[in-house]
Design an enzyme around this catalytic site. Structure first.
Site, short mmCIF file in Angstrom:
data_model
loop_
_atom_site.label_atom_id
_atom_site.label_comp_id
_atom_site.label_asym_id
_atom_site.label_seq_id
_atom_site.Cartn_x
_atom_site.Cartn_y
_atom_site.Cartn_z
CG HIS A 163 -40.28 37.61 -18.39
ND1 HIS A 163 -39.33 38.60 -18.47
CD2 HIS A 163 -41.04 37.90 -17.31
CE1 HIS A 163 -39.52 39.46 -17.48
NE2 HIS A 163 -40.54 39.06 -16.77
CB SER A 215 -37.54 43.07 -15.69
OG SER A 215 -37.41 41.67 -15.65
CG ASP A 220 -43.65 38.53 -14.54
OD1 ASP A 220 -43.19 39.49 -15.18
OD2 ASP A 220 -42.96 37.81 -13.81
NE ARG A 249 -35.65 39.88 -12.13
CZ ARG A 249 -34.81 40.16 -13.11
NH1 ARG A 249 -33.68 39.49 -13.25
NH2 ARG A 249 -35.09 41.08 -13.99
NE ARG A 305 -40.97 44.98 -9.36
CZ ARG A 305 -41.02 44.52 -10.60
NH1 ARG A 305 -42.09 43.89 -11.04
NH2 ARG A 305 -40.00 44.69 -11.43
CE LYS A 343 -40.15 36.96 -13.63
NZ LYS A 343 -40.05 38.34 -13.33
CE1 TYR A 392 -37.89 44.58 -3.66
CE2 TYR A 392 -37.58 43.42 -5.73
CZ TYR A 392 -38.14 44.45 -5.02
OH TYR A 392 -38.95 45.35 -5.64
CB CYS A 407 -40.02 46.56 -20.90
SG CYS A 407 -38.31 47.01 -20.61
#
Ligand code: GTP
Ligand code: SPV
Ligand code: MN
Length: 599
Positions: free
Chosen positions: A239, A261, A286, A71, A378, A219, A210, A263
């Site tokens: 989130h 993100s 998420d 991001r 990912r 998002k 991406y 974590c």
């Protein structure tokens, strides 16, 4: 003939087609056949490599341009009519100015390419108020990923009928092709914009292929645009992971958790408890949308249809359920390494093979200097393949949340778990959440920053108003009893002086979850400290865990000096919000300061 007569949709597509001039327009139906055609073409053109079907059926390896790996927060904009509404934590540009800049970038940008029309729905199609979007994109990789991450295709278009509201989401990689020009495996543009128009509920994205920059249902829609709708309508778009936790006695609890993100949300959502008899089932990993039920409780749904998870660190020891999900195939792996026998590999997956092809398409051996996989590589995989998916995932009502965990990545200061004193104190803990930056966003890694409710890059409006909205949730839905979840603050990442993690994490986090449940039940030993209720040394069930007593003490420790050092940082953070900062949060800070002085 377009497969819809929705006038607003048709008019918008016509307008975008005229502006971006694609060679052709394709309406996506979401079928198997369409997936096969798309992935075959991507393999043919060299954008994807098909993995060995014996190892990962119907799965693919993708590599991005090395400059398009995460991001781009610096290039993400909230274009509210009034700059003040974007607040101090977002980049802002006036909507008209952004639209005129981006219109010039979009002009002719799809030349030589196909524009795909991707109708999608965030959350179940049979929800009382289905949340539609339509993404127009010139990236077949995005189409394939959207098919995994969202409910998309003909069913959605049909459900939209002629007049359903939808969020228009325009995406281009920004790489037009001249006649005869050969395409590159990962087209993108050095100029990137990820723009949101909160008043008109529109998304314009340019230059990146991406993840969070291009899969616009995620998002951009489900957090930035949805957070604005949630503020207006009295709900929360967060989130957060959502899990169902069943005790050995069969008592069910639902827990949501907001960690920044990279974590630990996906890992916690799919956790395999090390404590016997406990069971975790996944609802989401998420994003959580939470609304009040008529029972006064907060009910959470997961609007997504897939998992877009951090690859490195995922293996059978840390996250076996993710590995089982991936073994079923139907996945796209981006920026991981390729093995010589057509499977994928990344750091953390045991012993490395003698030879790999790394994420930059170079030969890699265990002696190589750099990791084989990008730290933000990912996996993109259907959530329905998760072997521990909760039945409630499919229920449009969602699940009633008993506890909210806020968590960050802090080597110091923050203990393993702390229970908030009450809702407002919990909001204070969320509003002051801090975490070391990760590779999920472009920029320096490991720098401590405030990341309120793990939403810093995702709040679609003024963060001060967002805090007020959280505080106002305590009023509940009009006329109903309000039964809010209890709030906890966790940190799996505290380290010893030698740099080691003090807490083993992953499946062992079930021990913390057990304590959380005990606290919900009015049991569970805790000491009241200046920062909240922290478990006593013998309150955590550590049966079968070989944990050094000093490490346990260190991971639970509330260090007065460390917390005093936070005070000026929080003061500076709060000052940013001026009179938009709810006064009760200043009171919380004052009360903390006073308690620390007495400690
Ligand atoms: P986003 O998808 O970016 O929002 O990330 P996320 O919050 O879902 O994080 P994820 O679960 O993918 O974890 C990110 C990284 O943290 C991975 O490399 C994990 O292996 C690591 N991690 C997750 N949980 C733990 C834990 O309990 N302890 C330790 N030490 N590491 C963890
Ligand atoms: C995050 O960064 O929080 C993610 C990955 O979940 S992305 O989809 O790129 O936002
Ligand atoms: Mn995330």
């Amino acid at each position: 003939m377009p497969p819809t007569s929705h006038p607003r949709l048709l008019a918008w597509i016509e307008e975008v087609t005229a502006l971006t001039t694609p060679d052709r327009v394709v309406w996506c139906d979401g079928s198997e056949q369409e997936w096969r055609n798309l992935t075959d073409a991507l393999v043919e053109s060299g954008s994807l490599v098909r993995l060995d079907p014996e190892k990962k059926p119907n799965s693919f390896w993708a590599r991005t341009d090395p400059g398009d790996v995460a991001r781009v927060e610096e290039r993400t904009f909230i274009c509210s009519a009034d700059e003040a509404d974007a607040g101090p934590t977002n980049n802002w540009m006036a909507p008209a100015e952004m639209k005129s800049t981006m219109t010039e970038l979009y002009r002719g940008c799809m030349r030589g390419r196909t524009m795909y029309v991707v109708p999608f729905c965030m959350g179940p199609l049979d929800a009382p108020n289905p949340m539609f979007g339509v993404e127009l994109t010139d990236s077949p990789y995005v189409v394939a990923s959207m098919r995994i991450m969202t409910r998309m295709g003909s069913g959605v278009l049909e459900a939209m009928g002629e007049d359903a509201d939808f969020v228009p989401a325009l995406h281009s990689v920004g790489a037009p092709l001249a006649p005869g020009e050969k395409d590159v495996p990962w087209p993108c543009n050095d100029t990137k914009y990820i723009s949101h128009f909160p008043e008109t509920r529109e998304i314009w994205s340019f230059g990146s292929g991406y993840g969070g920059n291009s899969l616009l249902g995620k998002k951009c829609y489900a957090l930035r645009i949805a957070s604005v709708a949630a503020r207006d309508e009295g709900w929360l778009a967060e989130h957060m992971l959502i899990m169902k936790l069943t005790s050995p006695e069969g008592q069910v609890r639902y827990i949501a958790g907001a960690f920044p993100s990279a974590c630990g949300k996906t890992n916690l959502a799919m956790l395999e408890p090390t404590l016997p008899g406990w069971k975790v089932e996944t609802v989401g990993d998420d994003i959580a949308w939470m609304r009040f039920g008529s029972d006064g409780r907060l009910w959470a749904t997961n609007p997504e249809f897939g998992l877009f998870g951090v690859a490195p660190g995922t293996d059978f020891h840390t996250n076996p359920n993710a590995m089982r999900t991936l073994a079923r195939g139907n996945s796209v792996f981006t920026n991981v390494a390729l093995t010589d026998d057509g499977d994928i590999w990344w750091e953390g997956m045991g012993e490395p093979p003698a030879h790999l092809t790394d994420w930059k398409n170079q030969d890699w051996t265990p002696e190589s200097e750099n990791p084989s996989s990008h730290p933000n590589s990912r996996f993109c995989t259907p959530i329905e393949q998760c072997p521990i998916l909760a039945d409630e995932y499919h229920d449009p009502r969602g699940v009633p949340i008993d506890a909210i965990l806020f968590g960050g990545r802090r080597r110091t200061t923050v203990p393993l778990v702390t229970e908030a004193r009450d809702w407002v104190h919990g909001v204070y803990l969320g509003a002051t959440l801090s975490s070391e930056t990760t590779a999920a966003a472009v920029g320096q890694v490991g720098v401590v920053r405030r990341d309120p409710m793990a939403m810093l890059p995702f709040i679609g409006y003024h963060a001060g108003d967002y805090f007020q909205h959280w505080i106002d949730m305590a009023k509940g839905a009009p006329g109903d009893a309000c039964k809010l979840p209890k709030i906890f603050y966790v940190n799996w990442f505290r380290r010893g002086e030698d740099g080691r993690f003090l807490w083993p994490g992953f499946g062992e986090n079930s021990r913390v979850l057990k304590w959380v449940v005990e606290r919900l039940d009015g049991k569970g030993e805790a000491v009241e400290t200046a920062i909240g209720h922290v478990p006593t040394a013998d309150a955590l069930d550590l049966t079968g865990l070989d944990l050094d007593a000093d490490d346990l003490a260190a991971v639970l420790r509330v260090d007065r000096e460390e917390w005093l050092a936070e005070i000026p940082q929080v003061t500076e953070w709060f000052t940013k919000f001026g009179d938009k900062l709810p006064a009760v949060l200043w009171s919380e800070l004052d009360a903390l300061r006073a308690r620390l002085a007495d400690a």
